[in-house]
Design an enzyme around this catalytic site. Structure first.
Site: not given
Length: 562
Positions: A502, A52
């Site tokens: 950046d 399950c």
């Protein structure tokens, strides 16, 4: 029924039984029926013979009867069958394959993309640089199942989805899911789900949806605002609508907006005018031929979104790679609970996480395309890069006739770019009408990369090792550490990439109070990189938060590269 463990590792080994370090944590998850863990492991119950998902609503089994597996293939190989109640194979995929940088994680990314179905185990081994015997031993030891079993589990999952969601005849479902024959398809479905394909289709057939933006049953009246049924176009294509499982929360507005502002004209299109229903579509180059995807995100709750994709394919055999690439593009297998919990632990990021739960890192549907886009987008705005790329696609991209509006071409392949874009002559004036109106050095870098990709000298693929890929990229002319990290982040789904240098990250850090307004740029980059070390292994997601924070303050869009 429980096999012996092959040995524990940092991820808990292929089988986790009582007494293992992770057993108590996983058992608490299934006892709480915690949906956050669906797809991350599977619960096999010896007393019932089924496996399950963690959130299965059935009564919690006794610990002595439970074994946890990392893959459904391992559970099935141990003799368990899928639960008919919770449908464990319909859960989102595991985020572990992006976290793991070892051969097992890289192999799982390739298997999910359908490499074993197309090229067999020898093809998978060749991409990983090892022998078929070695990769089989490795995957059995690490994940509890070999490559053929893992691919078979993926085919079973795709087959179940097609049986439930589509009207394809059984034979087409079999081949679309990657099976070599209808007999193999019937046997696998029977073994995994304890039901024949026709029984599955009857039992789990969903009523046709009539919500805006989804496909209707044949013969029904089309509601205002919905998209019409596509026609076959100049040649017959396969059209399918499928649900895409996703862990909540999911920042659909953020990732759809990221893709929309970078959409290349003719190749991509987006519609974000309705904040409760977002759309993004694009063409794709797939193994069996060109195709297209049309994605719809429909808001269902405060932080919940339902995702649906319309596939337009040359062949049903492209269902598996198309869905895999969509999932990577939207980062649907991420673990938002783990990411948000880790980043919210930093007071400077807590407010960002609270305002944007479930942030995702956009991936790439085509690694080679992403390399070109990243190189074109270096050092210029997103809007300018989009203009350059749209012009390049119009010149070199192959035409494509789609039933999806505004999609008319494919993004050019590296060989098409190398053939269509003339190399600038050193010292000569640049032609103002050149396809890529970039400085000569930037054009040469794009052409060098395109030629290397076309010749196979530069191998950028989802199964690459992140460090090896970065090293290969920075050795190429015109590719620096920022671009290499950006490509790894988007192509590999690397959750821990950090883009040194950046400027938008610096702007976002200042906007959130992580950095002071003063000081030199070099000092700011060093300070932010040092602070980011605390966010591992989720630095890519932290970067997305900082880019969003910078979006309203920076003169250029966050990220800089499309």
């Amino acid at each position: 029924m429980r096999p012996k463990r092959s040995g524990p590792d940092s991820f808990g080994g292929p089988a986790c039984t009582p007494g293992d370090p992770l057993f108590a944590q996983r058992y608490r998850a299934i006892d709480a029926r915690d949906t956050r863990f669906d797809g991350q492991f599977f619960t096999a119950v010896s007393s019932t013979g089924i496996y399950c998902r963690p959130s299965c609503p059935a009564r919690t089994p006794k610990p002595k009867n439970v074994t946890f597996y990392l893959t459904s293939a391992a559970a099935h190989g141990a003799g368990f069958r899928a639960c008919k109640r919770c449908l464990p194979d319909a859960a989102p995929g595991s985020p572990e394959w992006n976290l793991r940088r070892d051969a097992a994680g890289r192999a799982m990314r390739l298997i999910t993309d359908g490499v074993v179905d197309r090229e067999g185990v020898p093809g998978l081994a060749a991409r990983l640089g090892c022998t078929p015997r070695h990769i089989h031993r490795l995957l059995v030891a690490e994940l509890g199942a070999g490559p053929l079993a893992l691919a078979r589990a993926g085919r079973a999952q795709t087959a179940r989805s097609l049986l439930v969601d589509s009207e394809l005849p059984m034979s087409q479902v079999a081949f679309a899911a990657g099976f070599g024959s209808v007999r193999q398809f019937n046997e696998t479905v029977q073994n995994v789900f304890a039901a024949r394909p026709g029984e599955l289709r009857t039992r789990f057939r969903r009523s046709r949806r009539t919500a805006p933006g989804t496909r209707q049953a044949p013969g029904t009246q089309q509601a205002p605002g919905t998209r019409p049924e596509p026609d076959a176009g100049p040649r017959e294509r396969v059209h399918l609508d499928l649900d895409l499982p996703v862990r909540q929360p999911f920042d659909a507005p953020g990732i759809f907006r990221f893709l929309a502002v970078r959409a290349v004209q003719g190749v991509e299109t987006a519609d974000l005018t309705d904040p409760r229903q977002l759309r993004y579509a694009r063409t794709l180059a797939l193994p069996q031929g060109p195709g297209a995807i049309d994605l719809i995100a429909i808001k269902t709750s405060a932080a919940g979104w339902r995702l649906r994709v319309r596939l337009e394919l040359t062949s049903p055999a492209d269902v598996v790679p198309a869905v895999a690439r969509v999932r990577r593009l939207l980062d649907l297998d991420a673990d938002p609970a783990a990411v948000d919990a880790a980043l919210a632990g930093d007071p400077a990021l807590a407010a960002l996480v609270a305002s944007t739960p479930g942030i995702r890192v956009p991936g790439a549907v085509d690694p080679q395309e992403l390399v070109v886009r990243a190189l074109v987008g270096q050092q210029i705005s997103v809007a300018a890069a989009r203009t350059h790329l749209s012009r390049l696609a119009a010149l070199a991209g192959s035409p494509y006739s789609s039933a999806i509006p505004d999609l008319i071409r494919l993004f050019p392949a590296p060989a098409e770019i190398a053939a269509a874009v003339p190399e600038p002559v050193p010292g000569a004036d640049l032609d103002p009408d050149r396809p890529l109106r970039l400085p000569g050095r930037a054009v040469r870098a794009v052409l060098a990369a395109a030629s290397a990709l076309a010749a196979g000298e530069l191998d950028v693929q989802v199964g690459a090792d992140p460090e090896v890929l970065r090293a290969q990229l920075v050795s190429r002319p015109g590719i620096g550490p920022w671009t290499a990290a950006y490509i790894a982040m988007r192509v590999l789904g690397d959750p821990d990439a950090w883009l040194v240098g950046d400027v938008a990250l610096i702007a976002g850090a200042k906007a959130t109070g992580l950095l002071d307004a003063g000081g030199s740029k070099a000092a700011a980059h060093r300070a932010l990189a040092a602070r980011a070390a605390d966010w591992a292994p989720w630095r890519s997601y932290a970067a997305m938060h900082l880019w969003q924070a910078a979006a309203g303050r920076a003169s250029r869009s966050p990220g800089e590269a499309p």
